[in-house]
Design a protein around this motif. Structure first.
Motif, PDB file in Angstrom:
ATOM      1  N   ARG A  69       0.823  -1.208   0.000  1.00 49.26           N
ATOM      2  CA  ARG A  69       0.000   0.000   0.000  1.00 49.26           C
ATOM      3  C   ARG A  69       0.854   1.254   0.000  1.00 49.26           C
ATOM      4  NH1 ARG A  69      -3.697   0.937   4.549  1.00 49.26           N
ATOM      5  NH2 ARG A  69      -2.123  -0.135   5.812  1.00 49.26           N
ATOM      6  N   ARG A  98      -2.998  -5.240 -11.782  1.00 46.33           N
ATOM      7  CA  ARG A  98      -1.781  -4.647 -12.336  1.00 46.33           C
ATOM      8  C   ARG A  98      -0.536  -5.276 -11.705  1.00 46.33           C
ATOM      9  NH1 ARG A  98      -4.783   0.163 -11.760  1.00 46.33           N
ATOM     10  NH2 ARG A  98      -3.669   0.641  -9.816  1.00 46.33           N
ATOM     11  N   GLN A 135       2.592   0.000  -6.088  1.00 44.49           N
ATOM     12  CA  GLN A 135       1.493   0.309  -5.179  1.00 44.49           C
ATOM     13  C   GLN A 135       0.316  -0.600  -5.477  1.00 44.49           C
ATOM     14  OE1 GLN A 135      -1.764   1.617  -5.220  1.00 44.49           O
ATOM     15  NE2 GLN A 135      -1.760   1.735  -2.977  1.00 44.49           N
ATOM     16  N   ALA A 136      -0.204  -1.246  -4.447  1.00 44.42           N
ATOM     17  CA  ALA A 136      -1.373  -2.108  -4.605  1.00 44.42           C
ATOM     18  C   ALA A 136      -2.095  -2.206  -3.279  1.00 44.42           C
ATOM     19  CB  ALA A 136      -0.967  -3.499  -5.094  1.00 44.42           C
ATOM     20  N   SER A 186      -5.809  -2.591  -8.802  1.00 43.36           N
ATOM     21  CA  SER A 186      -4.393  -2.468  -8.433  1.00 43.36           C
ATOM     22  C   SER A 186      -3.760  -3.847  -8.275  1.00 43.36           C
ATOM     23  CB  SER A 186      -4.253  -1.658  -7.135  1.00 43.36           C
ATOM     24  OG  SER A 186      -4.728  -2.380  -6.012  1.00 43.36           O
TER      25      SER A 186
END
Length: 321
Positions: free
Chosen positions: A36, A68, A57-58, A65
């Motif tokens: 995050r 990706r 970033q996820a 997210s």
């Protein structure tokens, strides 16, 4: 030499995650750490050679997210988890729905190699929300990706852990340590480095596909024995006070109320007390570290070294016999 394969690690910036990223990097994999807050994990970049570890970033609560983050990866590791709930970081959202989102994204991307970290004691019928959410997460992962490997560790120890460090810290300032329910519950602590090696082995072993392993170290200890070991490691003398679960429950409630304040973490929760009522050891007949070809490290060999700061004069402390 670096491999071509990319392994995406969700939760790679956490305590266990750092061990896993190190193990994967050492094995030559390109590691994509999905977190995050990538800006707080920049130190992970030096775990491998230049460019080997990538930060993205996820958020497991945001499916796009996650999609990706797994794009182009050949394997996925899910380490996302919390020991207590805070705001939107709930057991259900992270352990259950988060696992569902990650496994479904991996399946959609054509990934078959996935390792999901659960916990010993995961049970949909448990009175503990933590244990129920872990079991729900396992079910979601198995439904989306039957080839995924489930790892269920007991309490995990290592430099920076939240167990031995917590009680060693308490012993610096308190005259006594609590023995919840008399301290009779049993645990089988497993070294974080061994968990990381189990993740690496599970990712690369065809025999581990679709299997569930319970990870515990070589020794089984009662909670009281672990407290005595901790005090001995930091060479401090403290009373060990049996604390009935009913009284501990009231203390946990007050701790939870205090945690309503910003940036305050509960020292103890009622859900954790539910878990402490049960033994946390490898089940009879379960597949274990040994089935993954790993000889576990003992707490005696690892813990005293990283508890040195809690001794009265740190590394210069002369042990009193």
């Amino acid at each position: 030499m670096l491999r071509d394969e990319i392994i995406t690690v969700f939760g790679g910036s956490g305590f266990v995650g750092r061990h896993v990223v190190r193990a994967l990097s050492k094995a030559g994999y390109r590691v994509r750490v999905a977190t995050r807050r990538p800006h707080l994990a920049q130190d992970l970049r030096v775990t491998g050679v230049v460019g080997q570890v990538q930060l993205v970033q996820a958020n497991v609560r945001v499916p796009s997210s996650v999609e990706r983050a797994v794009e182009g990866a050949s394997g996925v590791v899910n380490l996302v988890g919390v020991l207590s709930e805070s705001g939107r970081q709930t057991f259900s959202r992270l352990h259950a729905q988060g696992a569902k989102t990650i496994s479904e994204a991996a399946a959609s991307a054509g990934i078959t190699a996935m390792v999901h970290i659960s916990a010993i004691g995961a049970d949909v019928a448990s009175a503990s929300r933590y244990a129920r959410s872990k079991a729900e997460g396992e079910a979601f992962v198995k439904a989306a990706l039957p080839s995924a490997t489930i790892l269920r560790p007991s309490i995990i120890f290592g430099n920076g852990d939240g167990f031995f460090n917590r009680f060693a810290s308490m012993a610096q300032f308190l005259p006594a340590l609590p023995l919840f329910g008399g301290g009779k519950s049993r645990f089988q602590p497993v070294y974080a480095g061994d968990v990381a090696q189990a993740v690496l082995t599970a990712l690369t072993s065809e025999a581990a596909r679709g299997e569930t392993y319970e990870l515990g170290g070589p020794g089984v200890y009662t909670f009281e024995e672990l407290m005595r070991f901790t005090l001995d490691a930091i060479d401090r003398r403290r009373f060990l006070v049996p604390l009935p679960f009913m009284l501990a429950n009231s203390i946990a409630f007050l701790s939870e109320m205090a945690a309503i304040l910003p940036f305050v973490q509960p020292a103890l929760t009622r859900d954790q007390l539910i878990q402490l009522r049960q033994d946390n050891v490898v089940s009879d007949g379960a597949k274990t570290l040994a089935d993954l070809g790993i000889d576990g490290e003992t707490i005696e060999a690892i813990v005293p070294d990283y508890l040195v700061p809690y001794r009265r004069h740190g590394q210069f402390h002369e042990r009193v016999v």
